[in-house]
Design a protein around this motif. Structure first.
Motif, PDB file in Angstrom:
ATOM      1  N   ALA A  62       0.932   6.202   3.898  1.00 36.42           N
ATOM      2  CA  ALA A  62       2.037   6.489   2.981  1.00 36.42           C
ATOM      3  C   ALA A  62       2.393   5.258   2.162  1.00 36.42           C
ATOM      4  O   ALA A  62       2.251   4.123   2.625  1.00 36.42           O
ATOM      5  CB  ALA A  62       3.260   6.956   3.765  1.00 36.42           C
ATOM      6  N   PRO A  63       2.866   5.488   0.952  1.00 33.65           N
ATOM      7  CA  PRO A  63       3.331   4.346   0.156  1.00 33.65           C
ATOM      8  C   PRO A  63       4.565   3.725   0.807  1.00 33.65           C
ATOM      9  O   PRO A  63       5.060   4.203   1.821  1.00 33.65           O
ATOM     10  CB  PRO A  63       3.659   4.961  -1.201  1.00 33.65           C
ATOM     11  N   ASP A  64       5.068   2.706   0.197  1.00 34.22           N
ATOM     12  CA  ASP A  64       6.193   1.974   0.788  1.00 34.22           C
ATOM     13  C   ASP A  64       7.482   2.781   0.878  1.00 34.22           C
ATOM     14  O   ASP A  64       8.448   2.334   1.480  1.00 34.22           O
ATOM     15  CB  ASP A  64       6.459   0.693  -0.003  1.00 34.22           C
ATOM     16  N   GLY A  65       7.525   3.956   0.307  1.00 37.98           N
ATOM     17  CA  GLY A  65       8.749   4.755   0.333  1.00 37.98           C
ATOM     18  C   GLY A  65       9.025   5.342   1.705  1.00 37.98           C
ATOM     19  O   GLY A  65       8.190   6.033   2.274  1.00 37.98           O
ATOM     20  N   ASN A  66      10.164   5.049   2.241  1.00 37.85           N
ATOM     21  CA  ASN A  66      10.535   5.587   3.555  1.00 37.85           C
ATOM     22  C   ASN A  66      10.848   7.071   3.489  1.00 37.85           C
ATOM     23  O   ASN A  66      10.765   7.767   4.493  1.00 37.85           O
ATOM     24  CB  ASN A  66      11.745   4.838   4.107  1.00 37.85           C
TER      25      ASN A  66
END
Length: 90
Positions: A62-66
């Motif tokens: 996953a990208p850095d987005g939580n």
């Protein structure tokens, strides 16, 4: 002298707490529940383990987005709970 007495008392208390906790866990594991029903019925736990594995992979990729990770694990929780509930009904 009092230090050795305190150490012995702490050890005795630790042993008593550990025994009580073991008895508590044994009682809880003996009770019927959705996970136990899932493991003892014809329903297999494979899909539950599969969703957790895919969730771990998705978390790594996953990208850095939580937010994305939270949505992924929320969906996994819903799927797994639905699986366990249907296993319990059978």
């Amino acid at each position: 002298m009092s230090e050795s007495l305190d150490a012995r008392m702490r050890d005795e208390i630790d042993d008593q707490v550990a025994e009580a906790f073991d008895a508590y866990l044994a009682d809880k594991l003996a009770e019927p529940g959705p996970l136990r029903a899932s493991l003892t019925s014809r329903h297999r736990a494979g899909p539950v383990l599969g969703t957790v594995g895919l969730g771990a992979l998705a978390t790594v990729l996953a990208p850095d987005g939580n937010t994305v990770v939270c949505w992924i694990w929320g969906a996994i929780a819903v799927i797994d709970l639905a699986w366990l509930v249907t296993a319990r009904r059978r």
